[in-house]
Design a protein around this motif. Sequence first.
Motif, PDB file in Angstrom:
ATOM      1  N   LEU A   1       0.824  -1.209   0.000  1.00  0.00           N
ATOM      2  CA  LEU A   1       0.000   0.000   0.000  1.00  0.00           C
ATOM      3  C   LEU A   1       0.857   1.258   0.000  1.00  0.00           C
ATOM      4  CD1 LEU A   1      -3.070  -0.382   2.384  1.00  0.00           C
ATOM      5  CD2 LEU A   1      -3.028   0.267  -0.011  1.00  0.00           C
TER       6      LEU A   1
ATOM      7  N   LEU B   1      -3.249  11.840   4.055  1.00  0.00           N
ATOM      8  CA  LEU B   1      -2.637  10.562   4.406  1.00  0.00           C
ATOM      9  C   LEU B   1      -1.738  10.718   5.622  1.00  0.00           C
ATOM     10  CD1 LEU B   1      -1.396   8.484   1.355  1.00  0.00           C
ATOM     11  CD2 LEU B   1      -2.992   7.856   3.144  1.00  0.00           C
TER      12      LEU B   1
ATOM     13  N   SER C   1       5.172   3.027 -16.732  1.00  0.00           N
ATOM     14  CA  SER C   1       5.207   1.997 -15.695  1.00  0.00           C
ATOM     15  C   SER C   1       6.440   1.117 -15.870  1.00  0.00           C
ATOM     16  CB  SER C   1       3.933   1.159 -15.727  1.00  0.00           C
ATOM     17  OG  SER C   1       3.860   0.435 -16.940  1.00  0.00           O
TER      18      SER C   1
ATOM     19  N   ARG D   1       1.160  -3.523 -23.498  1.00  0.00           N
ATOM     20  CA  ARG D   1       1.990  -2.656 -22.641  1.00  0.00           C
ATOM     21  C   ARG D   1       1.185  -1.477 -22.121  1.00  0.00           C
ATOM     22  NH1 ARG D   1       6.833  -1.215 -26.192  1.00  0.00           N
ATOM     23  NH2 ARG D   1       7.516  -0.010 -24.390  1.00  0.00           N
ATOM     24  N   HIS D   2       0.342  -0.946 -22.973  1.00  0.00           N
ATOM     25  CA  HIS D   2      -0.470   0.168 -22.501  1.00  0.00           C
ATOM     26  C   HIS D   2      -1.484  -0.285 -21.465  1.00  0.00           C
ATOM     27  CE1 HIS D   2       0.497   2.890 -26.151  1.00  0.00           C
ATOM     28  NE2 HIS D   2       1.394   2.969 -25.188  1.00  0.00           N
TER      29      HIS D   2
ATOM     30  N   ALA E   1      -0.956  -2.733 -19.407  1.00  0.00           N
ATOM     31  CA  ALA E   1      -0.160  -2.882 -18.182  1.00  0.00           C
ATOM     32  C   ALA E   1       0.049  -1.517 -17.518  1.00  0.00           C
ATOM     33  CB  ALA E   1       1.188  -3.523 -18.499  1.00  0.00           C
ATOM     34  N   GLU E   2       0.287  -0.533 -18.345  1.00  0.00           N
ATOM     35  CA  GLU E   2       0.478   0.820 -17.838  1.00  0.00           C
ATOM     36  C   GLU E   2      -0.764   1.292 -17.075  1.00  0.00           C
ATOM     37  OE1 GLU E   2       2.979   3.074 -18.224  1.00  0.00           O
ATOM     38  OE2 GLU E   2       1.869   4.699 -17.280  1.00  0.00           O
TER      39      GLU E   2
ATOM     40  N   PHE F   1      -1.196  -0.629 -13.832  1.00  0.00           N
ATOM     41  CA  PHE F   1      -0.232  -0.173 -12.829  1.00  0.00           C
ATOM     42  C   PHE F   1      -0.692   1.133 -12.204  1.00  0.00           C
ATOM     43  CE2 PHE F   1       3.853   1.732 -11.539  1.00  0.00           C
ATOM     44  CZ  PHE F   1       4.349   0.680 -10.795  1.00  0.00           C
ATOM     45  N   ARG F   2      -1.138   2.017 -13.070  1.00  0.00           N
ATOM     46  CA  ARG F   2      -1.607   3.316 -12.612  1.00  0.00           C
ATOM     47  C   ARG F   2      -2.829   3.168 -11.718  1.00  0.00           C
ATOM     48  NH1 ARG F   2      -1.871   8.831 -15.648  1.00  0.00           N
ATOM     49  NH2 ARG F   2      -3.380   9.764 -14.246  1.00  0.00           N
TER      50      ARG F   2
ATOM     51  N   ILE G   1      -3.604   0.576  -9.956  1.00  0.00           N
ATOM     52  CA  ILE G   1      -3.217   0.018  -8.651  1.00  0.00           C
ATOM     53  C   ILE G   1      -2.715   1.138  -7.741  1.00  0.00           C
ATOM     54  CG2 ILE G   1      -1.606  -1.509  -7.472  1.00  0.00           C
ATOM     55  CD1 ILE G   1      -1.680  -3.336  -9.873  1.00  0.00           C
ATOM     56  N   GLY G   2      -1.901   2.020  -8.310  1.00  0.00           N
ATOM     57  CA  GLY G   2      -1.391   3.143  -7.525  1.00  0.00           C
ATOM     58  C   GLY G   2      -2.515   3.990  -6.987  1.00  0.00           C
ATOM     59  N   LEU G   3      -3.459   4.331  -7.867  1.00  0.00           N
ATOM     60  CA  LEU G   3      -4.580   5.155  -7.445  1.00  0.00           C
ATOM     61  C   LEU G   3      -5.385   4.430  -6.370  1.00  0.00           C
ATOM     62  CD1 LEU G   3      -6.078   7.769  -7.928  1.00  0.00           C
ATOM     63  CD2 LEU G   3      -7.471   6.603  -9.622  1.00  0.00           C
TER      64      LEU G   3
ATOM     65  N   ALA H   1      -4.334   2.289  -4.243  1.00  0.00           N
ATOM     66  CA  ALA H   1      -3.611   2.325  -2.966  1.00  0.00           C
ATOM     67  C   ALA H   1      -3.866   3.640  -2.254  1.00  0.00           C
ATOM     68  CB  ALA H   1      -2.123   2.118  -3.202  1.00  0.00           C
ATOM     69  N   VAL H   2      -3.776   4.744  -3.018  1.00  0.00           N
ATOM     70  CA  VAL H   2      -3.998   6.047  -2.390  1.00  0.00           C
ATOM     71  C   VAL H   2      -5.431   6.143  -1.886  1.00  0.00           C
ATOM     72  CG1 VAL H   2      -4.053   8.517  -2.788  1.00  0.00           C
ATOM     73  CG2 VAL H   2      -2.260   7.153  -3.806  1.00  0.00           C
TER      74      VAL H   2
ATOM     75  N   MET I   1      -7.408   3.766  -1.032  1.00  0.00           N
ATOM     76  CA  MET I   1      -7.574   2.941   0.163  1.00  0.00           C
ATOM     77  C   MET I   1      -7.071   3.671   1.401  1.00  0.00           C
ATOM     78  SD  MET I   1      -6.694  -0.985  -0.664  1.00  0.00           S
ATOM     79  CE  MET I   1      -6.983  -1.854   0.851  1.00  0.00           C
ATOM     80  N   GLY I   2      -5.913   4.304   1.255  1.00  0.00           N
ATOM     81  CA  GLY I   2      -5.382   5.067   2.385  1.00  0.00           C
ATOM     82  C   GLY I   2      -6.350   6.150   2.819  1.00  0.00           C
ATOM     83  N   LEU I   3      -6.848   6.899   1.833  1.00  0.00           N
ATOM     84  CA  LEU I   3      -7.792   7.963   2.157  1.00  0.00           C
ATOM     85  C   LEU I   3      -9.071   7.371   2.752  1.00  0.00           C
ATOM     86  CD1 LEU I   3      -7.407  10.262  -0.968  1.00  0.00           C
ATOM     87  CD2 LEU I   3      -6.289  10.430   1.244  1.00  0.00           C
TER      88      LEU I   3
ATOM     89  N   PHE J   1      -9.302   4.713   4.580  1.00  0.00           N
ATOM     90  CA  PHE J   1      -9.066   4.382   5.984  1.00  0.00           C
ATOM     91  C   PHE J   1      -9.213   5.609   6.859  1.00  0.00           C
ATOM     92  CE2 PHE J   1      -6.491   0.589   4.573  1.00  0.00           C
ATOM     93  CZ  PHE J   1      -7.414  -0.313   5.052  1.00  0.00           C
TER      94      PHE J   1
END
Lengths: 457, 453
Positions: free
Chosen positions: A246, A270, A351, B26-27, B29-30, B33-34, B36-38, B40-41, B43-45, B47
């Motif tokens: 995370l 955060l 990426s 590849r795009h 995957a891009e 990936f992006r 997943i990053g979003l 994660a953020v 999810m943090g917010l 919480f």
Amino acid sequence: MSNTVLIAGLLILTALAYQFGLTRSRAMANGPVRMHSRPGYYGLLVALWCGLPALAVWLAWFVFEAPIVEYLVLGQIQAETAGLNSQQTMVLLRRITSIAAGIGVSDTPAAYELAAAETMARLWATSRMAQIGLMAALAMGGLMWALRRLSPSLRARNHVEKVLSAMFVVCSTIAILTTVGIVFSMFGEAMKFFSFVHPVDFFFGLNWNPRFSTVGTGAQGDFGLIPLLWGTLMISGIALLVAVPLGLMSAIFMAEYAPGWFRATAKPVLEVLAGIPTIVYGFFALVTVGPFFHEVGQVLGMEIRATSALTAGVVMGIMIVPFMSSLSDDIITQVPRMMRDGSLALGATKSETIRKVVLPAALPGIVGAFLLAASRAIGETMIVVLAAGNSPVLHANPFEAVSTVTVTIVNQLTGDTDFASPQSLVAFALGLTLFVITLGLNVFALYIVRKYREQYD
Amino acid sequence: MNHEARAPQGALEIRKQLIESSLQGRHRAERVFRAIGLAAVIMGLGFVALLFTTILSKGLPAFWQATLTTEVYFDPAVIKVDARPTPSVGESPQQFRDRDVVWLNRLGMVNWNRIVEDTLIAHLPEAAEKRPLVRTLLTSGERFKLRDMVAADPGLIGQRVQVALLADANVDVWLKGNIDRSLADSQQQLKPEVRAWADELKARGVIRNSFSTSFFVNPDSRSSLASAGLGGAFIGTLYMMGIVIFLSVPIGVMSALYLEEFAPRNRFTDLIEVNINNLAAVPSIIFGLLGAAVFINWLHMPLSAPLVGGLVLSLMTLPTVIIATRSALQAIPASIRQAALGIGASKMQTIFHHVLPLAMPGILTGAIIGVAQAIGETAPLLLIGMSAFVATLPGTPLDQSAALPVQIYLWQGNELRNFFEARTSAAIIVLLALMLSLNACAIWLRKKFEKRW
């Protein structure tokens, strides 16, 4: 006269001394000779001469008065205290102190106790008089001496600055003294513990069952560290499993993808997570996350306890996320622009650049961040006290309750146990273990991070 | 020739197709990936949002408590005491005080329960047969409130006064619906009669849910749960905050000044530096052990005292202050120092007249954040005995006292769960409000005085 009054009096006298010095030097400044320093420095110098020696006396009394009086009083009643251990002596001393203070004790005191109390009262009075006398004499003496020495050629600024820089050095050694204090207190008490329990039984014991027995009854119980250490590692492992992906992913998103406005709002929000006290997380785990996992378990037909390694670990992971993400964010942004540009110019997508160029370059720093996060997880207390269920048994089921080193420290020291018993002393042996583990992790992590910084500076 | 020229053309075509088909992957995957990053953020917010909504939704109702507003008759037939003594001529203050204490003792002996019962029976005539039972509608501490009212103004005896009295904790739980009303009698905390009375008084508007000031001013209580408050813990925390500011800020700033401005680069200063970085990462519970061993066991300082707590927290905050001060000092450009030194200021004068004032906003920001962290710390306080139950408001930093985080710890463990869960959340709200306002202060300072060189 209480200490507060004494210190307040000294402060007033010091302020007066400053005024005297100031007026005197101002008067001198009207004379024919040019003064070396500005008047304020002369005032300060006089104040220092007045205040510092007396303050040193006060401090000396504060630290040494009680032990010396107690030593003298015990010396007088040596015959009666011959058979007592340290705990009983403490109780006796407390009785004598309350008789001496005029509070009295519930039963009739023995003759020797009365005599000792009388001695104690006399010693206290004498010492108080001596302290006040000495402080007054030094303060007045210093004041007079400094005033007499005032002259235009006195290099007051240099003297004051010298005292100040000495104070700076003293202040910066406090940090060292703290570490020394931690090591010595921990080590000393742990050694006392090891006189009850063999170190091998402690470090390699598989059972934790400290029966709360009084000193000297023989039955000591088991003090095996392994179940606690295992619980600590299990919870920290779960926490890192949550926090590292995370934290790392949000750091990457914030550093590489997020537009400026998003970064500017999301990052502080955060970071709020980092500022929340751990007791709040503990409560949150106890009333919200734990019951939630329990219900999920029931739906899935699994037995998940509300207070378990899983609950504590997940909530601890949430706690570490901002720590992990802000550390990794710093490290990722430190990777030079050129490396990214090179990769992008060869046709890699963003990426791919991140995964194949930025992250490998940032790896040492990220490992450092990981280690710091691990050290945090291992030392975390309140979440585990509330949410891990406190059951020091060796098992590998994360859905069951466990206990950790930190929880046990709290449990052993907050009960009504005698401070000299192995049941209390074990807390220091556990603390020493914890300190060594976290110290090792920190030193290693700081070393890696520092090395990494040098690489790109 | 033609044929040969066309072949690479075809290969190029194939390669292009290959690249294009792989580009899609590849795009994708891009994008993944992006995303997943979003995620994660977010999810943090999420919480943060979940934590705050949970605490607020649980805690806010606890600021309002079931309160019985009623007329109390201070019956002279029950309160049988003489007039409060007044100082007479030729009497020493001590003698007067002694007589006054005797009077207060006699006042304490009055059957205050009877006054409470009479008050309630005035509303519920059918309860006259069940005096001990009707009393349990109110929390037991309220009779002392009546006593203190009379002690403050003896003229009240024989009068009827409007008073707001706190209902019992279980009555509060019952009226707020925090307990399942359909549970059998054997599982209910309250007797059926009491529940009926509570509902009736609530329906008549005698019991109302009103804002509870006692929550903020009362000390903790075990015998009268509904009147347990945060007052003692709040004062304890304020004392500790004062001690931490008073000790760790000057000491921290001075050591940072030494390390940054004076210290020669040698083994000793390296040691200090490594040390400070380490201390900043040592678990807080270790500082608690240090406090227990040194301050309590060796120096015999009092248990549970905010003074000891403040000392331990100061040691803990010191590295934070030092690190913050050092980076604030590093941010001051060398030209400022050189200018001051150039016109003849001594090193000390340069620092105290120029560098320190310019670094002040940064130092204060760091110090405030350190203090905010310190007041939320629980574990070290538990080890120096602050988990003790303290039923009085501390007068000095040497008195026994609780602290806000410790109070939270104590309340979350209380057996009367459905009352104290809300109360604990309310205490958390108070603690977070204190910490967030400190942090807001720090951010405001930084915004207002921040200078870019």
